[in-house]
Design a protein around this motif. Structure first.
Motif, PDB file in Angstrom:
ATOM      1  N   SER A  15      47.102  38.551  45.177  1.00 46.45           N
ATOM      2  CA  SER A  15      46.106  38.578  46.220  1.00 46.45           C
ATOM      3  C   SER A  15      44.165  38.886  45.808  1.00 46.45           C
ATOM      4  O   SER A  15      43.728  38.480  47.645  1.00 46.45           O
ATOM      5  CB  SER A  15      45.989  40.991  46.506  1.00 46.45           C
ATOM      6  N   ARG A  16      44.109  39.071  44.613  1.00 51.03           N
ATOM      7  CA  ARG A  16      42.120  38.488  44.592  1.00 51.03           C
ATOM      8  C   ARG A  16      42.332  37.847  43.455  1.00 51.03           C
ATOM      9  O   ARG A  16      43.010  37.157  42.752  1.00 51.03           O
ATOM     10  CB  ARG A  16      41.880  40.146  44.702  1.00 51.03           C
ATOM     11  N   ILE A  18      41.598  35.259  39.760  1.00 54.79           N
ATOM     12  CA  ILE A  18      41.849  34.486  39.517  1.00 54.79           C
ATOM     13  C   ILE A  18      43.082  34.290  39.803  1.00 54.79           C
ATOM     14  O   ILE A  18      43.346  33.485  40.356  1.00 54.79           O
ATOM     15  CB  ILE A  18      42.277  34.814  37.417  1.00 54.79           C
ATOM     16  N   ARG A  38      50.035  44.128  45.067  1.00 53.77           N
ATOM     17  CA  ARG A  38      50.885  45.541  45.603  1.00 53.77           C
ATOM     18  C   ARG A  38      49.981  45.789  47.462  1.00 53.77           C
ATOM     19  O   ARG A  38      50.528  46.055  48.320  1.00 53.77           O
ATOM     20  CB  ARG A  38      49.631  46.923  45.521  1.00 53.77           C
ATOM     21  N   SER A  39      49.074  44.966  48.407  1.00 48.43           N
ATOM     22  CA  SER A  39      47.484  44.996  48.849  1.00 48.43           C
ATOM     23  C   SER A  39      49.054  43.496  50.317  1.00 48.43           C
ATOM     24  O   SER A  39      48.094  42.591  49.539  1.00 48.43           O
ATOM     25  CB  SER A  39      46.196  44.043  49.723  1.00 48.43           C
ATOM     26  N   VAL A  64      53.623  45.862  39.835  1.00 52.45           N
ATOM     27  CA  VAL A  64      54.116  45.600  38.643  1.00 52.45           C
ATOM     28  C   VAL A  64      54.357  46.869  38.079  1.00 52.45           C
ATOM     29  O   VAL A  64      55.101  46.275  36.649  1.00 52.45           O
ATOM     30  CB  VAL A  64      53.204  44.044  38.364  1.00 52.45           C
ATOM     31  N   ASN A  90      49.527  37.678  35.888  1.00 49.80           N
ATOM     32  CA  ASN A  90      48.904  37.417  36.186  1.00 49.80           C
ATOM     33  C   ASN A  90      47.945  38.968  36.468  1.00 49.80           C
ATOM     34  O   ASN A  90      47.171  38.711  35.705  1.00 49.80           O
ATOM     35  CB  ASN A  90      47.947  36.753  36.694  1.00 49.80           C
ATOM     36  N   TYR A 156      42.556  48.417  26.040  1.00 53.68           N
ATOM     37  CA  TYR A 156      42.828  47.236  26.724  1.00 53.68           C
ATOM     38  C   TYR A 156      42.942  45.694  25.933  1.00 53.68           C
ATOM     39  O   TYR A 156      43.761  44.856  26.046  1.00 53.68           O
ATOM     40  CB  TYR A 156      41.713  46.549  28.081  1.00 53.68           C
ATOM     41  N   ILE A 189      34.315  36.831  33.487  1.00 53.94           N
ATOM     42  CA  ILE A 189      34.691  36.237  34.775  1.00 53.94           C
ATOM     43  C   ILE A 189      34.888  36.357  36.351  1.00 53.94           C
ATOM     44  O   ILE A 189      35.067  38.366  35.933  1.00 53.94           O
ATOM     45  CB  ILE A 189      36.610  35.130  35.381  1.00 53.94           C
ATOM     46  N   THR A 191      35.289  38.603  39.026  1.00 54.72           N
ATOM     47  CA  THR A 191      36.217  38.811  39.878  1.00 54.72           C
ATOM     48  C   THR A 191      35.222  40.124  40.063  1.00 54.72           C
ATOM     49  O   THR A 191      35.023  40.681  39.435  1.00 54.72           O
ATOM     50  CB  THR A 191      37.432  38.404  39.526  1.00 54.72           C
TER      51      THR A 191
HETATM   52  N1  LIG Z   1      37.853  38.436  35.521  1.00 56.90           N
HETATM   53  C1  LIG Z   1      38.166  38.217  34.097  1.00 56.90           C
HETATM   54  O1  LIG Z   1      36.695  38.915  33.391  1.00 56.90           O
HETATM   55  C2  LIG Z   1      38.979  38.298  33.336  1.00 56.90           C
HETATM   56  C3  LIG Z   1      38.488  38.235  32.020  1.00 56.90           C
HETATM   57  C4  LIG Z   1      39.971  38.548  30.988  1.00 56.90           C
HETATM   58  C5  LIG Z   1      41.074  38.555  31.820  1.00 56.90           C
HETATM   59  N2  LIG Z   1      41.397  39.014  32.800  1.00 56.90           N
HETATM   60  C6  LIG Z   1      42.074  38.928  33.090  1.00 56.90           C
HETATM   61  O2  LIG Z   1      43.206  37.925  34.532  1.00 56.90           O
HETATM   62  C7  LIG Z   1      43.611  38.803  34.851  1.00 56.90           C
HETATM   63  C8  LIG Z   1      42.876  38.304  36.956  1.00 56.90           C
HETATM   64  O3  LIG Z   1      42.125  39.526  36.366  1.00 56.90           O
HETATM   65  P1  LIG Z   1      41.101  39.715  38.025  1.00 56.90           P
HETATM   66  O4  LIG Z   1      39.984  39.400  37.186  1.00 56.90           O
HETATM   67  O5  LIG Z   1      41.265  38.558  38.561  1.00 56.90           O
HETATM   68  O6  LIG Z   1      41.875  40.511  38.474  1.00 56.90           O
HETATM   69  P2  LIG Z   1      41.311  41.028  39.835  1.00 56.90           P
HETATM   70  O7  LIG Z   1      39.956  40.658  40.635  1.00 56.90           O
HETATM   71  O8  LIG Z   1      40.656  42.846  39.848  1.00 56.90           O
HETATM   72  O9  LIG Z   1      42.361  40.831  40.659  1.00 56.90           O
HETATM   73  C9  LIG Z   1      43.794  41.857  40.209  1.00 56.90           C
HETATM   74  C10 LIG Z   1      45.000  41.184  40.695  1.00 56.90           C
HETATM   75  O10 LIG Z   1      45.785  42.182  40.412  1.00 56.90           O
HETATM   76  C11 LIG Z   1      46.617  42.440  41.187  1.00 56.90           C
HETATM   77  N3  LIG Z   1      47.477  44.075  40.361  1.00 56.90           N
HETATM   78  C12 LIG Z   1      46.304  44.965  39.937  1.00 56.90           C
HETATM   79  N4  LIG Z   1      47.405  46.010  39.905  1.00 56.90           N
HETATM   80  C13 LIG Z   1      48.274  45.924  40.303  1.00 56.90           C
HETATM   81  C14 LIG Z   1      49.124  46.559  40.476  1.00 56.90           C
HETATM   82  N5  LIG Z   1      49.845  47.524  40.008  1.00 56.90           N
HETATM   83  N6  LIG Z   1      51.492  45.795  40.833  1.00 56.90           N
HETATM   84  C15 LIG Z   1      51.173  44.739  41.782  1.00 56.90           C
HETATM   85  N7  LIG Z   1      49.759  43.731  40.926  1.00 56.90           N
HETATM   86  C16 LIG Z   1      48.430  44.838  40.863  1.00 56.90           C
HETATM   87  C17 LIG Z   1      45.368  43.175  41.926  1.00 56.90           C
HETATM   88  O11 LIG Z   1      46.247  42.796  43.501  1.00 56.90           O
HETATM   89  P3  LIG Z   1      45.963  44.245  44.469  1.00 56.90           P
HETATM   90  O12 LIG Z   1      45.049  45.503  44.255  1.00 56.90           O
HETATM   91  O13 LIG Z   1      46.520  43.996  45.530  1.00 56.90           O
HETATM   92  O14 LIG Z   1      47.616  45.175  43.402  1.00 56.90           O
HETATM   93  C18 LIG Z   1      45.099  41.586  42.191  1.00 56.90           C
HETATM   94  O15 LIG Z   1      45.275  40.595  43.216  1.00 56.90           O
HETATM   95  C19 LIG Z   1      44.216  39.882  34.232  1.00 56.90           C
HETATM   96  O16 LIG Z   1      45.060  40.426  34.064  1.00 56.90           O
HETATM   97  C20 LIG Z   1      43.383  40.293  33.483  1.00 56.90           C
HETATM   98  O17 LIG Z   1      42.810  40.947  32.604  1.00 56.90           O
HETATM   99  C21 LIG Z   1      40.196  38.699  33.599  1.00 56.90           C
END
Ligand SMILES: NC(=O)c1ccc[n+]([C@@H]2O[C@H](COP(=O)([O-])OP(=O)(O)OC[C@H]3O[C@@H](n4cnc5c(N)ncnc54)[C@H](OP(=O)(O)O)[C@@H]3O)[C@@H](O)[C@H]2O)c1
Length: 252
Positions: A15-16, A18, A38-39, A64, A90, A156, A189, A191
Protein backbone atom coordinates in the motif's frame (compact mmCIF):
# COMPACT_ATOMS: atom_id res chain seq x y z
CA UNK A 1 12.04 -4.43 -21.67
CA UNK A 2 9.31 -6.59 -20.09
CA UNK A 3 11.36 -8.72 -17.75
CA UNK A 4 8.32 -10.22 -16.01
CA UNK A 5 6.04 -10.76 -19.01
CA UNK A 6 3.20 -13.14 -18.14
CA UNK A 7 4.27 -13.65 -14.52
CA UNK A 8 1.84 -13.53 -11.60
CA UNK A 9 3.12 -11.86 -8.44
CA UNK A 10 2.01 -11.32 -4.85
CA UNK A 11 3.47 -8.35 -2.96
CA UNK A 12 2.77 -7.88 0.76
CA UNK A 13 2.91 -4.41 2.27
CA UNK A 14 2.11 -2.96 -1.14
CA UNK A 15 0.00 0.00 0.00
CA UNK A 16 2.97 2.33 0.62
CA UNK A 17 6.72 2.70 0.41
CA UNK A 18 8.95 0.03 -1.06
CA UNK A 19 6.17 -2.53 -1.58
CA UNK A 20 4.08 -0.06 -3.54
CA UNK A 21 6.94 0.69 -5.93
CA UNK A 22 7.73 -3.02 -6.33
CA UNK A 23 4.10 -3.80 -7.21
CA UNK A 24 3.84 -1.01 -9.78
CA UNK A 25 7.26 -1.78 -11.33
CA UNK A 26 6.37 -5.48 -11.58
CA UNK A 27 3.25 -4.49 -13.55
CA UNK A 28 5.29 -2.19 -15.81
CA UNK A 29 7.53 -5.20 -16.48
CA UNK A 30 4.55 -7.29 -17.56
CA UNK A 31 3.30 -9.04 -14.40
CA UNK A 32 -0.21 -9.34 -13.00
CA UNK A 33 0.04 -8.34 -9.35
CA UNK A 34 -1.89 -9.06 -6.14
CA UNK A 35 -1.32 -6.30 -3.60
CA UNK A 36 -1.79 -7.01 0.09
CA UNK A 37 -1.84 -4.78 3.19
CA UNK A 38 -4.33 -3.41 5.74
CA UNK A 39 -5.25 -0.09 4.05
CA UNK A 40 -7.86 -0.83 1.41
CA UNK A 41 -8.05 2.73 0.05
CA UNK A 42 -4.30 2.89 -0.57
CA UNK A 43 -4.30 -0.59 -2.10
CA UNK A 44 -7.11 0.42 -4.49
CA UNK A 45 -5.00 3.38 -5.60
CA UNK A 46 -2.00 1.11 -6.26
CA UNK A 47 -4.30 -1.32 -8.09
CA UNK A 48 -5.51 1.43 -10.40
CA UNK A 49 -1.90 2.32 -11.25
CA UNK A 50 -1.25 -1.35 -12.03
CA UNK A 51 -4.32 -1.46 -14.27
CA UNK A 52 -3.09 1.63 -16.12
CA UNK A 53 -0.14 -0.47 -17.31
CA UNK A 54 -2.62 -2.93 -18.82
CA UNK A 55 -1.99 -5.62 -16.23
CA UNK A 56 -4.42 -7.28 -13.84
CA UNK A 57 -4.49 -6.14 -10.21
CA UNK A 58 -5.92 -8.07 -7.25
CA UNK A 59 -6.51 -6.35 -3.91
CA UNK A 60 -6.36 -8.37 -0.71
CA UNK A 61 -6.88 -6.60 2.61
CA UNK A 62 -5.18 -8.50 5.43
CA UNK A 63 -3.05 -8.11 8.52
CA UNK A 64 0.10 -10.19 7.97
CA UNK A 65 0.47 -10.76 11.72
CA UNK A 66 -2.80 -12.73 11.76
CA UNK A 67 -2.08 -16.25 10.50
CA UNK A 68 -5.64 -16.94 9.35
CA UNK A 69 -5.99 -13.60 7.58
CA UNK A 70 -2.67 -13.78 5.75
CA UNK A 71 -3.05 -17.43 4.76
CA UNK A 72 -6.59 -16.83 3.49
CA UNK A 73 -5.53 -13.70 1.60
CA UNK A 74 -2.61 -15.44 -0.11
CA UNK A 75 -4.81 -18.39 -1.12
CA UNK A 76 -7.46 -16.03 -2.49
CA UNK A 77 -4.81 -13.99 -4.34
CA UNK A 78 -3.48 -17.14 -6.02
CA UNK A 79 -7.04 -18.10 -7.02
CA UNK A 80 -7.80 -14.61 -8.39
CA UNK A 81 -4.49 -14.36 -10.28
CA UNK A 82 -4.90 -17.91 -11.60
CA UNK A 83 -1.53 -18.97 -10.16
CA UNK A 84 1.62 -17.46 -8.72
CA UNK A 85 5.24 -17.19 -9.90
CA UNK A 86 6.73 -14.44 -7.73
CA UNK A 87 6.16 -13.68 -4.04
CA UNK A 88 7.54 -10.64 -2.24
CA UNK A 89 7.45 -10.72 1.57
CA UNK A 90 7.82 -6.99 2.02
CA UNK A 91 5.37 -6.10 4.83
CA UNK A 92 7.40 -5.35 7.91
CA UNK A 93 9.06 -2.62 9.86
CA UNK A 94 9.72 -1.34 13.33
CA UNK A 95 7.79 1.10 15.48
CA UNK A 96 10.09 1.81 18.44
CA UNK A 97 13.65 1.94 19.69
CA UNK A 98 14.77 0.69 23.09
CA UNK A 99 17.75 -0.90 24.79
CA UNK A 100 17.26 -4.60 25.55
CA UNK A 101 17.08 -3.87 29.28
CA UNK A 102 13.76 -2.16 29.79
CA UNK A 103 12.20 -3.30 26.53
CA UNK A 104 8.66 -4.57 26.95
CA UNK A 105 8.71 -8.18 25.78
CA UNK A 106 5.43 -7.60 23.95
CA UNK A 107 7.34 -5.12 21.75
CA UNK A 108 9.93 -7.76 20.93
CA UNK A 109 7.18 -10.27 20.08
CA UNK A 110 5.26 -7.77 17.96
CA UNK A 111 8.37 -7.06 15.86
CA UNK A 112 9.06 -10.76 15.31
CA UNK A 113 5.40 -11.36 14.40
CA UNK A 114 5.35 -8.54 11.86
CA UNK A 115 8.67 -9.32 10.18
CA UNK A 116 9.50 -13.00 10.70
CA UNK A 117 6.33 -14.91 11.50
CA UNK A 118 4.40 -13.18 8.71
CA UNK A 119 7.08 -14.34 6.28
CA UNK A 120 6.81 -17.91 7.56
CA UNK A 121 3.01 -17.87 7.12
CA UNK A 122 3.35 -16.71 3.51
CA UNK A 123 6.10 -19.24 2.76
CA UNK A 124 3.91 -22.03 4.12
CA UNK A 125 0.97 -20.85 2.02
CA UNK A 126 2.84 -20.49 -1.30
CA UNK A 127 5.38 -23.30 -0.89
CA UNK A 128 3.17 -26.20 -1.98
CA UNK A 129 2.04 -24.30 -5.10
CA UNK A 130 5.56 -23.25 -6.17
CA UNK A 131 7.06 -26.66 -5.44
CA UNK A 132 4.21 -28.37 -7.28
CA UNK A 133 4.79 -26.34 -10.45
CA UNK A 134 8.58 -26.56 -10.07
CA UNK A 135 9.22 -22.86 -10.61
CA UNK A 136 9.07 -19.60 -8.75
CA UNK A 137 10.97 -16.76 -7.14
CA UNK A 138 10.47 -15.62 -3.55
CA UNK A 139 11.96 -12.35 -2.32
CA UNK A 140 12.12 -11.64 1.41
CA UNK A 141 12.80 -8.09 2.61
CA UNK A 142 15.45 -7.94 5.31
CA UNK A 143 17.66 -4.95 6.12
CA UNK A 144 21.28 -4.04 6.57
CA UNK A 145 20.23 -3.84 10.24
CA UNK A 146 20.26 -7.66 10.15
CA UNK A 147 23.91 -7.85 9.09
CA UNK A 148 25.51 -6.52 12.25
CA UNK A 149 24.58 -5.17 15.68
CA UNK A 150 21.57 -2.86 15.81
CA UNK A 151 21.86 -1.07 19.16
CA UNK A 152 18.52 0.32 20.40
CA UNK A 153 16.84 -1.72 17.64
CA UNK A 154 17.94 -5.24 18.63
CA UNK A 155 14.37 -6.48 18.14
CA UNK A 156 14.39 -5.27 14.51
CA UNK A 157 17.99 -6.34 13.78
CA UNK A 158 17.30 -9.81 15.16
CA UNK A 159 14.11 -10.08 13.11
CA UNK A 160 15.90 -9.15 9.89
CA UNK A 161 18.85 -11.46 10.70
CA UNK A 162 16.28 -14.24 11.17
CA UNK A 163 14.87 -13.50 7.72
CA UNK A 164 18.34 -13.79 6.17
CA UNK A 165 18.86 -17.19 7.82
CA UNK A 166 15.30 -18.34 7.05
CA UNK A 167 15.82 -17.40 3.40
CA UNK A 168 19.02 -19.45 3.13
CA UNK A 169 17.34 -22.48 4.74
CA UNK A 170 14.24 -22.38 2.56
CA UNK A 171 16.34 -21.74 -0.55
CA UNK A 172 18.20 -24.99 0.07
CA UNK A 173 14.98 -26.85 0.86
CA UNK A 174 13.31 -25.65 -2.36
CA UNK A 175 16.23 -25.60 -4.83
CA UNK A 176 15.46 -29.10 -6.17
CA UNK A 177 12.19 -27.70 -7.54
CA UNK A 178 13.77 -24.66 -9.23
CA UNK A 179 12.09 -22.37 -6.70
CA UNK A 180 14.52 -19.60 -5.84
CA UNK A 181 14.44 -17.71 -2.53
CA UNK A 182 16.57 -14.61 -1.99
CA UNK A 183 16.78 -11.71 0.43
CA UNK A 184 16.69 -8.05 -0.52
CA UNK A 185 18.49 -5.79 1.96
CA UNK A 186 17.78 -2.07 1.72
CA UNK A 187 19.80 0.53 3.57
CA UNK A 188 18.17 3.85 4.48
CA UNK A 189 15.25 4.36 2.09
CA UNK A 190 13.00 7.42 1.99
CA UNK A 191 9.64 6.01 3.13
CA UNK A 192 7.18 6.50 6.01
CA UNK A 193 9.28 4.03 8.03
CA UNK A 194 12.24 6.41 8.14
CA UNK A 195 10.28 9.70 8.30
CA UNK A 196 11.07 10.03 12.03
CA UNK A 197 14.75 10.40 11.12
CA UNK A 198 14.10 13.23 8.65
CA UNK A 199 11.84 14.84 11.28
CA UNK A 200 14.63 14.76 13.89
CA UNK A 201 16.44 18.02 14.75
CA UNK A 202 19.39 17.05 12.51
CA UNK A 203 17.03 16.42 9.57
CA UNK A 204 18.39 12.90 9.17
CA UNK A 205 22.01 13.91 8.60
CA UNK A 206 23.09 11.60 11.45
CA UNK A 207 21.59 8.61 9.66
CA UNK A 208 23.25 9.56 6.37
CA UNK A 209 26.64 10.26 7.96
CA UNK A 210 27.77 6.66 7.47
CA UNK A 211 26.26 6.27 3.98
CA UNK A 212 29.08 6.69 1.42
CA UNK A 213 26.64 7.90 -1.25
CA UNK A 214 25.38 10.54 1.23
CA UNK A 215 21.71 10.35 0.31
CA UNK A 216 18.47 8.47 0.97
CA UNK A 217 17.73 5.53 -1.29
CA UNK A 218 14.47 5.73 -3.20
CA UNK A 219 11.81 2.98 -3.17
CA UNK A 220 12.19 2.66 -6.94
CA UNK A 221 15.84 1.69 -6.52
CA UNK A 222 14.76 -1.24 -4.32
CA UNK A 223 12.03 -2.12 -6.83
CA UNK A 224 14.71 -2.40 -9.53
CA UNK A 225 16.50 -4.99 -7.38
CA UNK A 226 13.25 -6.85 -6.83
CA UNK A 227 12.69 -7.04 -10.62
CA UNK A 228 16.15 -8.57 -11.01
CA UNK A 229 15.48 -11.19 -8.30
CA UNK A 230 12.02 -11.96 -9.69
CA UNK A 231 13.16 -12.31 -13.29
CA UNK A 232 15.14 -14.91 -15.21
CA UNK A 233 18.11 -12.50 -15.10
CA UNK A 234 18.84 -14.06 -11.68
CA UNK A 235 17.99 -17.65 -12.71
CA UNK A 236 21.06 -19.23 -11.01
CA UNK A 237 20.81 -17.15 -7.82
CA UNK A 238 19.23 -18.61 -4.69
CA UNK A 239 19.80 -18.33 -0.94
CA UNK A 240 21.65 -15.04 -1.42
CA UNK A 241 21.42 -11.44 -0.25
CA UNK A 242 21.15 -8.48 -2.60
CA UNK A 243 22.27 -5.38 -0.70
CA UNK A 244 21.13 -1.96 -1.95
CA UNK A 245 22.39 0.53 0.60
CA UNK A 246 24.49 3.26 -1.01
CA UNK A 247 27.62 1.57 0.32
CA UNK A 248 26.59 1.59 4.01
CA UNK A 249 27.48 -2.06 4.68
CA UNK A 250 30.84 -1.62 2.92
CA UNK A 251 31.98 0.93 5.50
CA UNK A 252 34.82 -0.22 7.79
N1 LIG B 1 12.68 2.17 4.57
C1 LIG B 1 13.85 1.67 4.91
O1 LIG B 1 14.83 2.40 5.12
C2 LIG B 1 14.04 0.17 5.02
C3 LIG B 1 15.33 -0.30 5.24
C4 LIG B 1 15.55 -1.66 5.35
C5 LIG B 1 14.49 -2.53 5.25
N2 LIG B 1 13.23 -2.06 5.05
C6 LIG B 1 12.15 -3.06 4.99
O2 LIG B 1 11.45 -2.91 3.78
C7 LIG B 1 10.07 -3.26 3.98
C8 LIG B 1 9.19 -2.11 3.54
O3 LIG B 1 9.55 -0.97 4.29
P1 LIG B 1 8.99 0.49 3.95
O4 LIG B 1 10.06 1.43 4.28
O5 LIG B 1 8.36 0.52 2.61
O6 LIG B 1 7.85 0.61 5.08
P2 LIG B 1 6.53 1.51 5.11
O7 LIG B 1 6.64 2.67 4.21
O8 LIG B 1 6.23 1.70 6.56
O9 LIG B 1 5.43 0.52 4.50
C9 LIG B 1 5.15 -0.70 5.15
C10 LIG B 1 4.15 -1.48 4.35
O10 LIG B 1 3.84 -2.69 5.07
C11 LIG B 1 2.45 -2.73 5.33
N3 LIG B 1 2.20 -3.31 6.64
C12 LIG B 1 2.71 -2.90 7.83
N4 LIG B 1 2.20 -3.65 8.81
C13 LIG B 1 1.36 -4.54 8.23
C14 LIG B 1 0.52 -5.57 8.72
N5 LIG B 1 0.45 -5.86 10.03
N6 LIG B 1 -0.21 -6.30 7.85
C15 LIG B 1 -0.15 -6.02 6.51
N7 LIG B 1 0.62 -5.06 5.99
C16 LIG B 1 1.36 -4.33 6.85
C17 LIG B 1 1.99 -1.29 5.25
O11 LIG B 1 0.63 -1.21 4.85
P3 LIG B 1 -0.64 -0.96 5.80
O12 LIG B 1 -0.23 0.02 6.85
O13 LIG B 1 -1.65 -0.47 4.83
O14 LIG B 1 -0.99 -2.30 6.34
C18 LIG B 1 2.86 -0.74 4.13
O15 LIG B 1 2.32 -1.07 2.89
C19 LIG B 1 9.94 -3.61 5.45
O16 LIG B 1 10.04 -5.00 5.62
C20 LIG B 1 11.11 -2.90 6.09
O17 LIG B 1 11.51 -3.50 7.29
C21 LIG B 1 12.98 -0.74 4.94
Amino acid sequence: MNQLEGKKAIVTGASRGIGRDIAIEFARQGADVAVLARSQDLLEEVASQIQETGRKAVVQVADVTDEQQITGAVEQAIADLGGVDVVVNNAGGNSFSSPVVGMRFSGWQKTQRLNVESTVHVLQAVGPVLLGQKSGSVINLASVAGLRGAPMMSHYGAAKAAIISLTRSVAVEWAWANVRVNTLLPGWIETDLTQFLRDAPDGGSGALARVPMQRWGQPGEIAAGAVFLASDASSFMTGQELILDGGLSAMP
